[in-house]
Design a protein around this motif. Structure first.
Motif, PDB file in Angstrom:
ATOM      1  N   ARG A  80      26.311  26.428 124.088  1.00  0.00           N
ATOM      2  CA  ARG A  80      26.106  24.974 124.206  1.00  0.00           C
ATOM      3  C   ARG A  80      27.043  24.228 123.252  1.00  0.00           C
ATOM      4  O   ARG A  80      27.608  23.192 123.596  1.00  0.00           O
ATOM      5  N   LEU A  81      27.191  24.762 122.039  1.00  0.00           N
ATOM      6  CA  LEU A  81      28.082  24.129 121.060  1.00  0.00           C
ATOM      7  C   LEU A  81      29.537  24.215 121.511  1.00  0.00           C
ATOM      8  O   LEU A  81      30.314  23.273 121.328  1.00  0.00           O
ATOM      9  N   LEU A  82      29.904  25.349 122.121  1.00  0.00           N
ATOM     10  CA  LEU A  82      31.266  25.515 122.622  1.00  0.00           C
ATOM     11  C   LEU A  82      31.530  24.516 123.747  1.00  0.00           C
ATOM     12  O   LEU A  82      32.606  23.919 123.821  1.00  0.00           O
ATOM     13  N   LYS A  83      30.559  24.330 124.624  1.00  0.00           N
ATOM     14  CA  LYS A  83      30.684  23.370 125.728  1.00  0.00           C
ATOM     15  C   LYS A  83      30.963  21.962 125.199  1.00  0.00           C
ATOM     16  O   LYS A  83      31.766  21.215 125.764  1.00  0.00           O
ATOM     17  N   LEU A  84      30.309  21.620 124.096  1.00  0.00           N
ATOM     18  CA  LEU A  84      30.476  20.287 123.500  1.00  0.00           C
ATOM     19  C   LEU A  84      31.777  20.146 122.724  1.00  0.00           C
ATOM     20  O   LEU A  84      32.135  19.049 122.292  1.00  0.00           O
ATOM     21  N   GLY A  85      32.481  21.273 122.496  1.00  0.00           N
ATOM     22  CA  GLY A  85      33.734  21.216 121.753  1.00  0.00           C
ATOM     23  C   GLY A  85      33.558  21.193 120.253  1.00  0.00           C
ATOM     24  O   GLY A  85      34.455  20.773 119.516  1.00  0.00           O
ATOM     25  N   VAL A  86      32.385  21.645 119.770  1.00  0.00           N
ATOM     26  CA  VAL A  86      32.141  21.719 118.323  1.00  0.00           C
ATOM     27  C   VAL A  86      33.149  22.666 117.683  1.00  0.00           C
ATOM     28  O   VAL A  86      33.576  22.467 116.545  1.00  0.00           O
ATOM     29  N   MET A  87      33.538  23.728 118.425  1.00  0.00           N
ATOM     30  CA  MET A  87      34.594  24.640 117.981  1.00  0.00           C
ATOM     31  C   MET A  87      35.529  24.892 119.165  1.00  0.00           C
ATOM     32  O   MET A  87      35.188  24.616 120.308  1.00  0.00           O
ATOM     33  N   ASP A  88      36.722  25.405 118.865  1.00  0.00           N
ATOM     34  CA  ASP A  88      37.683  25.712 119.934  1.00  0.00           C
ATOM     35  C   ASP A  88      37.377  27.066 120.566  1.00  0.00           C
ATOM     36  O   ASP A  88      37.393  27.215 121.788  1.00  0.00           O
ATOM     37  N   PHE A  89      37.132  28.053 119.715  1.00  0.00           N
ATOM     38  CA  PHE A  89      36.820  29.413 120.175  1.00  0.00           C
ATOM     39  C   PHE A  89      35.481  29.824 119.568  1.00  0.00           C
ATOM     40  O   PHE A  89      35.155  29.427 118.447  1.00  0.00           O
ATOM     41  N   ALA A  90      34.740  30.651 120.306  1.00  0.00           N
ATOM     42  CA  ALA A  90      33.474  31.160 119.776  1.00  0.00           C
ATOM     43  C   ALA A  90      33.271  32.594 120.220  1.00  0.00           C
ATOM     44  O   ALA A  90      33.600  32.968 121.346  1.00  0.00           O
ATOM     45  N   ALA A  91      32.728  33.398 119.316  1.00  0.00           N
ATOM     46  CA  ALA A  91      32.310  34.766 119.660  1.00  0.00           C
ATOM     47  C   ALA A  91      30.794  34.784 119.620  1.00  0.00           C
ATOM     48  O   ALA A  91      30.185  34.156 118.749  1.00  0.00           O
ATOM     49  N   MET A  92      30.182  35.490 120.558  1.00  0.00           N
ATOM     50  CA  MET A  92      28.716  35.485 120.627  1.00  0.00           C
ATOM     51  C   MET A  92      28.213  36.737 121.326  1.00  0.00           C
ATOM     52  O   MET A  92      28.915  37.321 122.147  1.00  0.00           O
ATOM     53  N   GLY A 233      21.127  49.453 124.520  1.00  0.00           N
ATOM     54  CA  GLY A 233      22.316  48.676 124.854  1.00  0.00           C
ATOM     55  C   GLY A 233      23.339  48.658 123.736  1.00  0.00           C
ATOM     56  O   GLY A 233      23.252  49.423 122.775  1.00  0.00           O
ATOM     57  N   TRP A 234      24.311  47.742 123.855  1.00  0.00           N
ATOM     58  CA  TRP A 234      25.479  47.724 122.966  1.00  0.00           C
ATOM     59  C   TRP A 234      25.723  46.368 122.317  1.00  0.00           C
ATOM     60  O   TRP A 234      26.765  46.162 121.714  1.00  0.00           O
ATOM     61  N   SER A 235      24.772  45.448 122.469  1.00  0.00           N
ATOM     62  CA  SER A 235      24.954  44.103 121.912  1.00  0.00           C
ATOM     63  C   SER A 235      26.361  43.584 122.235  1.00  0.00           C
ATOM     64  O   SER A 235      27.169  43.297 121.359  1.00  0.00           O
ATOM     65  N   ILE A 236      26.633  43.523 123.536  1.00  0.00           N
ATOM     66  CA  ILE A 236      27.963  43.115 123.999  1.00  0.00           C
ATOM     67  C   ILE A 236      28.278  41.703 123.502  1.00  0.00           C
ATOM     68  O   ILE A 236      27.493  40.777 123.677  1.00  0.00           O
ATOM     69  N   ASN A 237      29.432  41.575 122.865  1.00  0.00           N
ATOM     70  CA  ASN A 237      29.865  40.242 122.444  1.00  0.00           C
ATOM     71  C   ASN A 237      31.048  39.791 123.286  1.00  0.00           C
ATOM     72  O   ASN A 237      31.782  40.610 123.836  1.00  0.00           O
ATOM     73  N   VAL A 238      31.178  38.487 123.402  1.00  0.00           N
ATOM     74  CA  VAL A 238      32.320  37.933 124.130  1.00  0.00           C
ATOM     75  C   VAL A 238      33.048  36.943 123.234  1.00  0.00           C
ATOM     76  O   VAL A 238      32.454  36.339 122.341  1.00  0.00           O
ATOM     77  N   LEU A 239      34.332  36.809 123.504  1.00  0.00           N
ATOM     78  CA  LEU A 239      35.115  35.744 122.898  1.00  0.00           C
ATOM     79  C   LEU A 239      35.413  34.752 124.015  1.00  0.00           C
ATOM     80  O   LEU A 239      35.850  35.143 125.105  1.00  0.00           O
ATOM     81  N   ALA A 240      35.136  33.477 123.772  1.00  0.00           N
ATOM     82  CA  ALA A 240      35.366  32.445 124.781  1.00  0.00           C
ATOM     83  C   ALA A 240      36.030  31.239 124.128  1.00  0.00           C
ATOM     84  O   ALA A 240      35.979  31.058 122.907  1.00  0.00           O
ATOM     85  N   VAL A 241      36.659  30.417 124.971  1.00  0.00           N
ATOM     86  CA  VAL A 241      37.355  29.230 124.475  1.00  0.00           C
ATOM     87  C   VAL A 241      36.840  28.004 125.232  1.00  0.00           C
ATOM     88  O   VAL A 241      36.510  28.093 126.426  1.00  0.00           O
ATOM     89  N   ASN A 242      36.768  26.883 124.563  1.00  0.00           N
ATOM     90  CA  ASN A 242      36.449  25.623 125.220  1.00  0.00           C
ATOM     91  C   ASN A 242      37.570  25.311 126.215  1.00  0.00           C
ATOM     92  O   ASN A 242      38.755  25.355 125.854  1.00  0.00           O
ATOM     93  N   LEU A 243      37.210  25.000 127.455  1.00  0.00           N
ATOM     94  CA  LEU A 243      38.224  24.804 128.504  1.00  0.00           C
ATOM     95  C   LEU A 243      39.158  23.634 128.211  1.00  0.00           C
ATOM     96  O   LEU A 243      40.354  23.706 128.522  1.00  0.00           O
ATOM     97  N   ASP A 244      38.632  22.588 127.611  1.00  0.00           N
ATOM     98  CA  ASP A 244      39.496  21.447 127.281  1.00  0.00           C
ATOM     99  C   ASP A 244      40.559  21.860 126.264  1.00  0.00           C
ATOM    100  O   ASP A 244      41.728  21.483 126.378  1.00  0.00           O
TER     101      ASP A 244
END
Length: 349
Positions: A80-92, A233-244
């Motif tokens: 949700r924070l990434l969607k708002l552009g609080v950060m450019d990239f986020a890992a989760m 499981g493996w607690s899969i993490n992803v790296l994502a970027v805000n599309l803007d």
């Protein structure tokens, strides 16, 4: 002659790469990363942003990266924070986003895969689905998949195997682990990673689920006596970027980063092989233990009949619980991707 020619080609390639990096426009990014005590944060993520990217870009790209626990952020809100552009990239940890979309836990359902290679294969087969959902609903783009050591049970006392989980209060961090525990009679308790050590110490929970080495590096061995290595499981993490953010980038910067993220993803999976291999050593005070701390916990072996029960739980309660949350169309898509890769079929309610 051939050797000299190849050497010349290598040098030329290095010059081209260096020139490309020097040609990059200046960029400054804000990144919020994974929990700082985890091996993936220590050995992969922080060095990647703080060292690899600035050096490979010849100083063109600078990064301000902070682990989420140091920001005091609830990790379930990262997307949700990434969607708002609080950060450019986020890992989760992608499974923690499943409250917003059950697809986000689909390639790492509790106990679904038992090796890092299979976990990566399952998530690769579902990559397009995760990226589609992120772009469609979250103004974000998927860049890389990573993971952690197997998610296992850390308990205050020496656990009496699978049966011993019955009636226990157990910290989990996603819905699919709840499905698994309901099948063994345990009580699932949701709790942030940073809160687990005091909760175990004070008896608020009897056991907690986390990685076989993540628990070690975060000090869980100091408040537990045993580890039951049945994998959830493996607690899969992803790296994502805000599309803007991504769309604003120069095409050369996009191409540079895309290449770097591929290498980063490979490195994370390579680290998992090492950390998974070393976890038992570290947790029982043996060498080699280069990525954790020497501790003295009892590892309670998983018996063959318990592994048979595990398989039954995964193919029954876990798959059924997830399919019900996600719906028929979603389960059908899973069967055509992850299910096909692993030879499993989710019910289509």
């Amino acid at each position: 002659m051939l050797k000299r020619l190849l050497s010349g080609v290598a040098v030329a390639a290095a010059f081209v790469s260096a020139a490309a990096a020097q040609d990059l426009p200046k960029s400054q990014f804000k990144v919020i990363g994974l929990n700082s005590p985890t091996p993936v944060s220590i050995h992969d993520e922080l060095p990647f942003w703080r060292k690899t990217i600035p050096e490979a870009s010849k100083g063109a790209i600078t990064v301000d990266v902070t682990p989420l626990d140091q920001m005091g952020i609830d990790d379930k809100t990262m997307l949700r924070l990434l969607k708002l552009g609080v950060m450019d990239f986020a890992a989760m940890d992608i499974s923690k986003m499943a409250g917003d979309d059950p697809r986000f836990e689909a390639c790492d359902l509790a106990g679904l895969t038992l090796t890092p290679a299979k976990a990566r294969e399952a998530c690769n087969s579902y990559r397009a689905v995760i990226d589609r959902q992120m772009q469609k609903n979250w103004n974000a783009k998927l860049l890389a998949f990573g993971g952690n050591t197997p998610q296992v049970f850390w308990c205050r006392d020496v656990l009496a195997g699978l049966e011993g989980l019955k009636g226990k209060k157990i910290r989990v961090f996603n819905n699919t682990m709840r499905d698994f525990l309901s099948g063994v009679g345990g009580t699932a308790v949701s709790m942030a990673f940073a809160e687990v050590v005091p909760a175990l110490n004070n008896g608020v929970v009897d056991c907690g689920v986390t990685g076989s080495l993540s628990g070690n590096t975060a000090g869980w061995a100091e408040v537990t006596k045993s580890i039951y290595p049945m994998s959830l499981g493996w607690s899969i993490n992803v790296l994502a970027v805000n599309l803007d953010t991504w769309k604003r980038l120069d095409p050369k910067t996009q191409a540079f980063l895309t290449e770097q993220f591929k290498t980063y993803e490979d490195k994370m999976w390579k680290t998992i092989e090492t950390t998974t291999g070393e976890a038992d050593n570290c947790n029982t005070g043996k060498q080699p233990c280069t990525m954790g701390k020497l501790a003295k916990t009892t590892i309670v072996p998983v018996k063959p009949e318990e592994m048979a029960a595990h398989k039954k739980l995964v193919e029954g309660a876990v798959l059924a619980g997830w399919a019900k949350r996600c719906g028929a169309a979603c389960a059908k898509e899973w069967n055509e991707t992850v299910g096909k890769t692993l030879g499993l079929t989710a019910p289509t309610p």
